[in-house]
Design a protein around this motif. Structure first.
Motif, short mmCIF file in Angstrom:
data_model
loop_
_atom_site.label_atom_id
_atom_site.label_comp_id
_atom_site.label_asym_id
_atom_site.label_seq_id
_atom_site.Cartn_x
_atom_site.Cartn_y
_atom_site.Cartn_z
N TYR A 203 59.82 41.58 98.03
CA TYR A 203 60.57 39.93 98.50
C TYR A 203 60.47 40.30 100.15
CZ TYR A 203 59.75 38.97 93.53
OH TYR A 203 59.17 38.33 91.96
N GLU B 203 59.07 37.48 102.47
CA GLU B 203 59.70 36.43 102.30
C GLU B 203 60.79 35.53 101.87
OE1 GLU B 203 59.11 34.82 98.03
OE2 GLU B 203 57.61 36.03 98.69
N SER B 204 61.89 36.91 102.71
CA SER B 204 63.49 36.48 103.02
C SER B 204 63.68 36.03 104.53
CB SER B 204 64.11 38.35 102.76
OG SER B 204 65.52 38.68 103.25
N ASN B 205 64.98 35.34 104.03
CA ASN B 205 65.12 34.86 105.33
C ASN B 205 65.86 35.50 106.28
OD1 ASN B 205 64.09 32.30 105.07
ND2 ASN B 205 65.51 32.39 103.41
N HIS C 161 63.88 35.93 92.59
CA HIS C 161 63.60 35.51 93.85
C HIS C 161 63.22 33.70 94.65
CE1 HIS C 161 64.63 39.97 95.24
NE2 HIS C 161 64.16 39.42 94.31
N GLN D 169 60.64 52.48 88.52
CA GLN D 169 61.97 53.34 89.16
C GLN D 169 61.64 53.66 90.41
OE1 GLN D 169 64.41 53.49 85.85
NE2 GLN D 169 65.66 52.55 86.76
N ASN E 51 62.02 31.27 97.73
CA ASN E 51 62.78 30.90 98.98
C ASN E 51 62.88 30.97 100.14
OD1 ASN E 51 61.17 28.40 97.52
ND2 ASN E 51 63.30 27.19 97.64
N GLY E 52 62.88 32.75 99.31
CA GLY E 52 63.39 34.15 100.50
C GLY E 52 64.87 34.20 99.84
N TYR E 53 65.26 33.85 98.89
CA TYR E 53 66.91 33.75 98.08
C TYR E 53 66.60 34.49 96.96
CZ TYR E 53 67.94 30.46 102.03
OH TYR E 53 68.10 29.79 102.72
N ARG E 54 67.74 35.62 96.74
CA ARG E 54 67.87 36.21 95.64
C ARG E 54 68.75 35.73 94.98
NH1 ARG E 54 69.09 42.35 96.46
NH2 ARG E 54 71.30 41.02 96.09
N ASN F 255 73.62 36.85 97.71
CA ASN F 255 74.50 37.24 99.44
C ASN F 255 74.93 36.70 99.94
OD1 ASN F 255 72.40 39.67 99.83
ND2 ASN F 255 71.05 38.78 100.08
N GLU G 279 67.01 45.44 87.00
CA GLU G 279 66.42 45.03 88.57
C GLU G 279 65.93 43.70 88.04
OE1 GLU G 279 65.03 48.72 89.79
OE2 GLU G 279 64.60 47.16 91.59
N GLN G 280 64.98 43.61 86.52
CA GLN G 280 64.20 42.59 86.24
C GLN G 280 65.24 41.68 86.14
OE1 GLN G 280 63.02 44.33 82.52
NE2 GLN G 280 61.24 44.99 83.05
N GLN H 128 70.11 50.16 84.37
CA GLN H 128 69.19 49.92 85.18
C GLN H 128 68.69 48.89 85.67
OE1 GLN H 128 69.90 53.97 87.53
NE2 GLN H 128 71.83 53.49 87.75
N ASN I 166 74.69 32.93 100.17
CA ASN I 166 73.78 31.91 101.53
C ASN I 166 73.30 30.92 100.69
OD1 ASN I 166 73.71 33.61 103.98
ND2 ASN I 166 72.24 34.80 102.66
#
Lengths: 116, 291
Positions: free
Chosen positions: B123, B126-128, A36, B269, A38-41, A69, A31-32, A27, A71
């Motif tokens: 994060y 800075e997310s949209n 991220h 975690q 510009n606000g996107y993942r 997400n 996560e690593q 897990q 987008n």
């Protein structure tokens, strides 16, 4: 209790603990792999790396990617994007590898959990 | 736009929620470096001031809610490990007032029993996205059947965790929180419609129902997940040892053997420690290692 059964139960406890620690480690690794920008993942995986490497090999420097997400996100410098996701990917893999080896070499519940 | 974290804490006769909030705030400040505000009542605040005089500096603002309606108090079974529990007062339903209570434009709301030990939640700022909440948190035990956290009941809608969520102040989110308040006020009706067996009103249920309604009575639209995972340890489990500010050892339930445990260690975690007694027992150590 029969000595063989006692030994089997103690190994079973060790295996349950080991498998649980492995799950927690996995897990942490997942996560690593989250990147991220510009606000996107984005979740870094071989598909993403290969696709970006393919685009850069065709001298494409800018593209729209769909993030986790769903987008759309404009990546204006694919070369630096590739460098960053590869860095993070290898760092996560190396970390996962060293921690996994450490886990595998611990042969008791005490060593797996109680030793820092 | 102002950014910060909001924690709710109301003590009862045994659980020092304000202490948990104080510890949680110390961890958040260390790892996310953002101001933290506390929503509490004057009794809990005074107790905290006595115990932790520096809490004035730890919290950016302490917002009192003494005029809270008594109807928001419930009785809840508090476990301390698998074999011990007590029925105590529980006041946790102000969460749906987060929108009007928060002093920030962008707010991360967390439970006071959540320990943020890494910086991955940074994060969100800075997310949209203007609203984030997670449907899935991970049990510390691989043997735990988490079906009770997948849907709010066997016949109902998906479960979302109100343990941690993020929102930006805007008209859409105002509507969401107004709807949550409406659900709280008419909970018996919604409990019947959504076929919830558990008589305890949980924020998770209220938020799950509100999201379902706002998504057009659909489970199809997934809420945007928080950028960090959260591991949870149940109240029927125990926090056994605090190695350092990022490494904790828990006693987790052994499947099919009530009262027997296996050890599990987390490192770096974020952990939701539902056993408030265990959290309190380790308070000194948790503060010692974060200094």
């Amino acid at each position: 209790m029969d000595e063989r059964l006692e030994k089997a139960i103690s190994v079973a406890n060790l295996m349950v603990t080991f498998n649980n620690q492995r799950k927690l480690l996995k897990q942490e690794y997942k996560e690593q792999l989250l990147f991220h920008v510009n606000g996107y993942r984005f979740t870094i995986n071989l598909n993403l790396i290969n696709f970006i490497a393919f685009l850069t090999s065709r001298s494409i420097s800018e593209t729209v990617l769909i993030d986790d997400n769903e987008n759309p996100c404009l990546i204006s410098d694919l070369n630096s994007f590739l460098d960053e996701i590869m860095d993070q990917y290898f760092q996560a893999n190396n970390d996962y590898y060293s921690k996994y080896l450490e886990l595998k070499n611990k042969r008791s519940v005490t060593k797996l959990t109680l030793e820092s | 736009m102002s950014e910060g974290i909001l924690i709710f804490a109301h003590n009862n006769s045994e659980i020092d929620y304000a202490e948990l909030a104080y510890i949680s705030a110390r961890y958040v400040k260390k790892n996310l470096n953002k101001p933290v505000s506390l929503i509490t009542d004057s009794g809990s605040r005074e107790w905290m001031y006595k115990k932790y005089p520096d809490s004035v500096e730890v919290f950016d603002q302490i917002i009192l809610t003494d005029n809270v309606s008594l109807s928001l108090y419930q009785k809840k079974r508090y476990y301390d490990g698998a074999l011990s529990h007590k029925l105590l007062t529980f006041n946790n339903l102000l969460r749906s007032k987060s929108y009007e209570l928060t002093p920030y434009d962008k707010t991360l709301v967390i439970d006071c029993d959540l320990l943020i030990v890494n910086d991955r939640l940074k994060y969100i700022w800075e997310s949209n996205e203007d609203f984030m909440i997670s449907k899935q948190h991970h049990s510390i035990s691989s043997e735990f059947d988490d079906s009770e956290f997948r849907r709010i009941s066997d016949y109902s809608v998906d479960f979302v965790w109100a343990t941690a969520f993020y929102f930006v102040k805007n008209e859409k989110n105002n509507t969401f929180f107004e709807l949550c308040k409406h659900i709280v006020e008419n909970y018996d009706f919604y409990r019947f419609v959504y076929r919830i067996d558990n008589p305890l009103m949980r924020n998770d249920y209220v938020f799950s129902i509100a999201l379902h309604i706002l998504n057009g009575f659909s489970n199809e639209i997934q809420p945007v997940k928080l950028p960090a995972d959260i591991i949870y340890s149940l109240d029927r489990e125990d926090l056994y040892k605090v190695h350092d500010s990022k490494t904790f050892v828990f006693l987790t339930n052994k499947k099919n053997y009530l009262g027997e445990y296996i050890l599990a260690k987390t490192h770096n975690q974020n952990v939701h420690i539902m056993n408030k007694y265990a959290f309190g027992r380790n308070a000194d150590r948790l503060l010692e290692v974060i200094l």
